[in-house]
Each structure stands twice: as C-alpha cells, then as structure tokens.
Design a protein around this motif. Structure first.
Motif, PDB file in Angstrom:
ATOM      1  N   ARG A  54     -18.235  16.586  18.507  1.00 20.33           N
ATOM      2  CA  ARG A  54     -18.268  16.390  17.060  1.00 20.33           C
ATOM      3  C   ARG A  54     -19.723  16.340  16.632  1.00 20.33           C
ATOM      4  NH1 ARG A  54     -14.683  12.126  18.399  1.00 20.33           N
ATOM      5  NH2 ARG A  54     -12.510  12.594  17.872  1.00 20.33           N
ATOM      6  N   THR A  64      -8.742  19.836  13.933  1.00 22.30           N
ATOM      7  CA  THR A  64      -9.617  18.708  14.241  1.00 22.30           C
ATOM      8  C   THR A  64     -10.957  18.915  13.535  1.00 22.30           C
ATOM      9  OG1 THR A  64     -10.812  19.597  16.163  1.00 22.30           O
ATOM     10  CG2 THR A  64      -8.596  18.736  16.565  1.00 22.30           C
ATOM     11  N   ARG A  92     -16.851  19.898  24.417  1.00 21.37           N
ATOM     12  CA  ARG A  92     -16.061  19.637  23.211  1.00 21.37           C
ATOM     13  C   ARG A  92     -16.771  18.513  22.473  1.00 21.37           C
ATOM     14  NH1 ARG A  92      -9.470  19.227  22.754  1.00 21.37           N
ATOM     15  NH2 ARG A  92      -9.378  18.766  20.522  1.00 21.37           N
ATOM     16  N   GLU A 107     -13.601  18.933  15.453  1.00 20.94           N
ATOM     17  CA  GLU A 107     -14.332  19.140  16.696  1.00 20.94           C
ATOM     18  C   GLU A 107     -14.647  20.620  16.922  1.00 20.94           C
ATOM     19  OE1 GLU A 107     -11.693  15.476  18.548  1.00 20.94           O
ATOM     20  OE2 GLU A 107     -11.616  17.456  19.508  1.00 20.94           O
TER      21      GLU A 107
END
Length: 271
Positions: free
Chosen positions: A267, A250, A265, A252
C-alpha cells in the motif's frame, strides 16, 4: 519453454530464459490517500509492504496487470520478450507467447477481451486475444513505446518523456494527451503505467519513485518512495524498479523490477 512455477499464497511467477543485464530498453478502487507529506511540497507516500512474493529473476519486467484472477506480465529484451498469463489461484502458467526476435516488448494493458502490448523502438503495438494471447493485428505509432494502461474509456501511453498520450482502445488512434508537471517542472522518464481510481500511477525510469498523476491536468499529486525493498545483495544483482499492478477490489498494488527476485504486495500510505 516454461520452467518451474513458484507459488506463495495466490501469487506466483514462472521462470523464463536467463538474459544478460541491460536497462529498460530505453538504452540498447480508488486511491484515497490525503497525506500532506512535507511542508511546501507534494504529498509524499511511503511503501507499506504487506507480503513479499517470489518473482522470476530472469524476467526483464516491462508491464504487470491483474485481471479476473490472472496475472499478466510482459517482458523485454530482443530475442527474449514475452507475454505470460498466470493463474493466481492454482499456480499454473496458463499461457505464454514470445515476440519475434526483432521486437523488444514493453508495457501491456487489458481492455476487455483484448490485450495491447507495446514495443520499444519498433513503432508497433500488438493487439492480442486475451484468452489465447494470440496476435490479432499490429498498429503503428510514432516514437518509442514504454508504458500503457486503460482507464476504462481510453488508453494512456508513455514514451519516456513527460507526455502522456491518450488513445482509442479499439483503433489505437491518438485522441489527445497531457504534459505531466511536478512542482511546476516537467516530469519525464515516465515508464510503466497503471490506471486506477481516476489516477495514473507511473514508475519513473532509473529511480525508486512512483508518481501519482491526475490525467485531467497532468499534475503530479503524490510521490511514492519504493526504495529499500531489496537488500544490498539482491540490489547488486537486480536492475531498476519497473512493474505496477493494482490489486482489484483493494487499495493495494503489486510492484517489482527488472531481474528482481521478489514482487511486493504493498500500500502507498502517508510518509
């Protein structure tokens, strides 16, 4: 001794013994963001929260890493430093090992079937078996140990200065390094590190900033602002931001801090 385990989705942390507050011990996939940030400055990134996850608030977090469905966390403090491996899918603490009382744990990183764990002022890196967390050997290094990550071919290590040292992942011998610059000035206080997508992400000790660094040139290529993740009451009982782990497959990351009640979690997206 293991305490109860808290699970949210696939993310969890186990409890550890409570220890008195103290700061970092320095005291007693690929990311493709092209945001331009503010005119005339480095790209500025904001932290987009995807999930809020529980975190053992007694953990003096020094390093986070995710590998093959396992979350590894290294913690600090004399007499309380540990390395823990938690199964993300089942909420089980698979293994936990404590450092001797005279060692203050710092950053960690996975290299294949091994884990390297730094110590703060003791000048030793501990190589561990990843499957058992058992200590295999110790390797000495000069100066302090803060953060470490593995870019697939070499270790990259911080010591609280603006210098990143490159090391052989097998021998731990130095094989080079780079001085990190931000808008022309030295970017020091580099702490916990994460290598992903050819970049190094670095917590800046004592701040809410995470720097994106090009390890080839040492230039900071982006600045992520992680302020405001905790509410004022949580913040009053917590220590500094520290701990960053890329979520495999990902764009992330999982981030947290010392004595934080939550992990996030996130971004990093253009501000």
């Amino acid at each position: 001794m293991l305490c109860g385990v808290v699970l949210t989705g696939l993310w969890l942390m186990a409890c550890a013994p409570q220890v008195p507050a103290q700061h970092n011990g320095q005291q007693d996939r690929e990311q493709t963001d092209q945001g331009v940030g503010h005119a005339g400055s480095l790209p500025h990134l904001r932290t987009e929260v995807i999930h809020v996850l529980p975190h053992d608030r007694s953990s003096f977090t020094q390093g986070l890493e995710i590998a093959a469905g396992t979350l590894y966390e290294g913690t600090g403090q004399y007499g309380s430093s540990l390395l823990r491996a938690t199964d993300l899918a089942t909420s089980e603490v698979r293994r936990e090992t404590r450092l001797p009382a005279e060692l203050f744990g710092e950053g960690i990183t996975v290299t294949g079937d091994r884990i390297w764990q730094l110590t703060w002022q003791e000048g030793v890196a501990i190589e561990r078996d990843r499957a058992t967390l058992a200590e295999l050997r110790r390797v000495e290094y000069p100066g302090e140990g803060w953060g470490v990550c593995f870019d697939g071919s070499r270790l990259i290590m911080s010591d609280g200065s603006a210098r990143l040292t490159f090391r052989d992942p097998v021998t731990f011998a130095p094989v080079g390094g780079v001085d990190v610059r931000r808008d022309g000035a030295a970017a020091d206080q580099l702490n916990e590190l994460e290598c992903v997508g050819g970049q190094v992400w670095a917590n800046v000790w004592g701040s809410d900033e995470i720097l994106r660094i090009d390890p080839a040139s040492g230039q900071v290529t982006g600045v992520a602002d992680a302020a405001g993740l905790l509410n004022p009451q949580q913040r009053a009982d917590a220590d500094v931001l520290n701990g960053i782990a890329a979520v495999p497959g990902t764009d992330e990351f999982l981030i947290t801090g010392k004595y934080w009640p939550s992990m996030f979690r996130v971004r990093f997206v253009p501000a």
